[in-house]
Design a protein around this motif. Structure first.
Motif, PDB file in Angstrom:
ATOM      1  N   MET A   1       0.846  -1.194   0.000  1.00 54.14           N
ATOM      2  CA  MET A   1       0.000   0.000   0.000  1.00 54.14           C
ATOM      3  C   MET A   1       0.881   1.244   0.000  1.00 54.14           C
ATOM      4  O   MET A   1       2.017   1.213   0.454  1.00 54.14           O
ATOM      5  N   LYS A   2       0.335   2.367  -0.500  1.00 54.70           N
ATOM      6  CA  LYS A   2       1.032   3.642  -0.460  1.00 54.70           C
ATOM      7  C   LYS A   2       0.905   4.237   0.944  1.00 54.70           C
ATOM      8  O   LYS A   2      -0.153   4.178   1.568  1.00 54.70           O
ATOM      9  N   ALA A   3       1.999   4.831   1.430  1.00 56.79           N
ATOM     10  CA  ALA A   3       1.994   5.428   2.757  1.00 56.79           C
ATOM     11  C   ALA A   3       3.024   6.543   2.815  1.00 56.79           C
ATOM     12  O   ALA A   3       4.043   6.508   2.112  1.00 56.79           O
ATOM     13  N   ALA A   4       2.751   7.551   3.672  1.00 55.31           N
ATOM     14  CA  ALA A   4       3.702   8.641   3.907  1.00 55.31           C
ATOM     15  C   ALA A   4       4.468   8.310   5.184  1.00 55.31           C
ATOM     16  O   ALA A   4       3.888   8.241   6.268  1.00 55.31           O
TER      17      ALA A   4
ATOM     18  N   GLY B   1       0.642   4.843  11.387  1.00 53.77           N
ATOM     19  CA  GLY B   1      -0.582   5.599  11.437  1.00 53.77           C
ATOM     20  C   GLY B   1      -1.403   5.587  10.169  1.00 53.77           C
ATOM     21  O   GLY B   1      -1.341   4.640   9.366  1.00 53.77           O
ATOM     22  N   SER B   2      -2.141   6.675   9.934  1.00 57.62           N
ATOM     23  CA  SER B   2      -3.211   6.704   8.939  1.00 57.62           C
ATOM     24  C   SER B   2      -2.853   7.386   7.623  1.00 57.62           C
ATOM     25  O   SER B   2      -3.708   7.502   6.749  1.00 57.62           O
ATOM     26  N   PHE B   3      -1.618   7.867   7.475  1.00 59.02           N
ATOM     27  CA  PHE B   3      -1.218   8.405   6.169  1.00 59.02           C
ATOM     28  C   PHE B   3      -0.906   7.230   5.246  1.00 59.02           C
ATOM     29  O   PHE B   3       0.192   7.055   4.734  1.00 59.02           O
ATOM     30  N   ALA B   4      -1.909   6.392   5.051  1.00 59.68           N
ATOM     31  CA  ALA B   4      -1.728   5.142   4.314  1.00 59.68           C
ATOM     32  C   ALA B   4      -3.075   4.678   3.787  1.00 59.68           C
ATOM     33  O   ALA B   4      -4.136   5.148   4.228  1.00 59.68           O
ATOM     34  N   GLU B   5      -3.048   3.737   2.871  1.00 55.07           N
ATOM     35  CA  GLU B   5      -4.292   3.248   2.272  1.00 55.07           C
ATOM     36  C   GLU B   5      -5.102   2.387   3.238  1.00 55.07           C
ATOM     37  O   GLU B   5      -6.332   2.329   3.140  1.00 55.07           O
ATOM     38  N   TYR B   6      -4.415   1.721   4.171  1.00 52.58           N
ATOM     39  CA  TYR B   6      -5.113   0.857   5.118  1.00 52.58           C
ATOM     40  C   TYR B   6      -4.561   1.045   6.524  1.00 52.58           C
ATOM     41  O   TYR B   6      -3.394   1.401   6.712  1.00 52.58           O
TER      42      TYR B   6
ATOM     43  N   VAL C   1       6.773   9.190   0.473  1.00 57.06           N
ATOM     44  CA  VAL C   1       5.612   8.398   0.078  1.00 57.06           C
ATOM     45  C   VAL C   1       6.132   7.165  -0.638  1.00 57.06           C
ATOM     46  O   VAL C   1       6.784   7.259  -1.681  1.00 57.06           O
ATOM     47  N   GLU C   2       5.850   5.994  -0.058  1.00 57.94           N
ATOM     48  CA  GLU C   2       6.431   4.760  -0.577  1.00 57.94           C
ATOM     49  C   GLU C   2       5.496   3.584  -0.314  1.00 57.94           C
ATOM     50  O   GLU C   2       4.436   3.733   0.302  1.00 57.94           O
TER      51      GLU C   2
END
Length: 349
Positions: A1-4, A122-127, A14-15
């Motif tokens: 998933m993408k996440a910051a 945390g929540s800077f992510a798709e899931y 962002v990776e």
């Protein structure tokens, strides 16, 4: 998933990140909207502060690089085998703070605890995967976009509760950044009749009026204490210090009536001298407020649903995850007109 992901000072990338496994008591949430908190900004600009970098956090076993973010809403994607309260497709918010549960709700948040986005991913992510006990359903009449404000509103609502604000009270709010603005919303919801807001930014004070402040004052060239005492000679019933500097700390105490409440909500980055005789001679009760009780978190949903609540002025910008640094952190640092910036991830409204 993408996440910051926070790697260190001014280093957020962002990776791709793996999604955590769903335990038998867990709920996997597809994140819809997530807000940028002042804490996230501090971790990026001057941190890491709370994020562990040298050794794993004692409760979570995690450390940087860590996914930021803790203010969010989303839709249930998957549930563990023991989960009974939620199913795929449910609209929810998640309380990001995990406490020991060994103490009363009023004080449990001051003992062992950890928070998503600071001590675990945390929540800077798709899931996001959470324990069922931290997941709260949201009603159909509350949008997922607005539901992302439940967490920061809860911080303010808890401070208002700790200040014992009641129907008809007069409340002073020193500092009207995002949490200060939410404090005005929460004070109004608690029944405050007069809400006085003080700040150095006319743009922020304009927002304060829109969300419920009855009077505002730019303190760049004006004395807040004199302003208050002229109108309320004995002082206000309660003051919320949300600016985090000595000047507002002192002003809050000087502006409050004997046996009134001053609650420090802001994080003070610097030490300063304070003589307790100020409290002895005024009779003011000084306390602080950190986080929130789980019941306060749930009640904040009702505040947002109330037709008399206006949080639209606080929502100043919506961005995509890949723009979190330039359009998020940098915008908050350089543009005082910004208050709450939301990151759109799942796209649901």
């Amino acid at each position: 998933m993408k996440a910051a992901v926070l790697y260190g000072n001014k280093d957020v990338r962002v990776e791709e990140r793996a999604v955590k496994a769903v335990g038998e008591n867990d709920v996997k949430v597809k994140v819809s909207w997530t807000g940028i908190c002042g804490t996230d900004l501090h971790e990026y600009e001057i941190g890491p502060l709370l994020v562990q970098v040298d050794q794993p956090h004692p409760l979570t076993g995690e450390m940087a690089p860590l996914v930021l973010g803790h203010e969010f809403s989303g839709v249930v994607e998957e549930v563990g085998s023991n989960v009974q309260k939620f199913k795929k497709g449910d609209r929810v918010v998640v309380n990001p703070v995990v406490t020991s549960g060994k103490h009363s709700p009023e004080i449990d948040r001051y003992y062992e605890f950890y928070s998503a986005g600071l001590h675990t991913d945390g929540s800077f992510a798709e899931y996001f995967v959470a324990n069922e006990g931290n997941v709260v359903p949201i009603p159909d009449d509350l949008s997922l976009e607005k539901a992302a404000l439940v967490e920061p509103l809860s911080v303010a609502a808890q401070a208002v509760k700790d200040a014992e604000v009641k129907e008809g009270d007069t409340v002073a709010v020193f500092g009207v950044g995002p949490i200060g603005l939410f404090a005005i919303v929460a004070a109004k919801a608690a029944g405050a009749k007069n809400i006085l807001a003080f700040d150095l930014s006319d743009e922020r004070l304009s927002k304060a009026k829109e969300v419920g402040a009855t009077e505002v004052l730019n303190t760049k060239d004006n004395d807040a204490v004199a302003f208050i005492k002229e109108k309320y000679p004995t002082g206000v019933d309660a003051s919320l210090e949300v600016a985090g500097v000595k000047a507002t700390f002192d002003a809050a105490i000087s502006s409050t009536k004997p046996k009134g409440n001053v609650v420090v909500v802001a994080i003070h980055a610097k030490d300063f001298e304070f003589n307790p005789i100020t409290l002895m001679t005024s009779g003011v009760k000084l306390s602080s407020s950190l986080g929130y009780e789980h019941e306060t978190f749930k009640k904040s949903i009702d505040i947002l649903r109330d037709k008399n609540t206006n949080v639209e002025p606080i929502l100043t910008k919506k961005i995509n995850l890949q723009d979190v640094v330039e359009e998020g952190f940098h915008a908050l640092s350089n543009d005082l007109s910004q208050a709450k910036i939301l990151i759109e991830i799942g796209g649901e409204k």
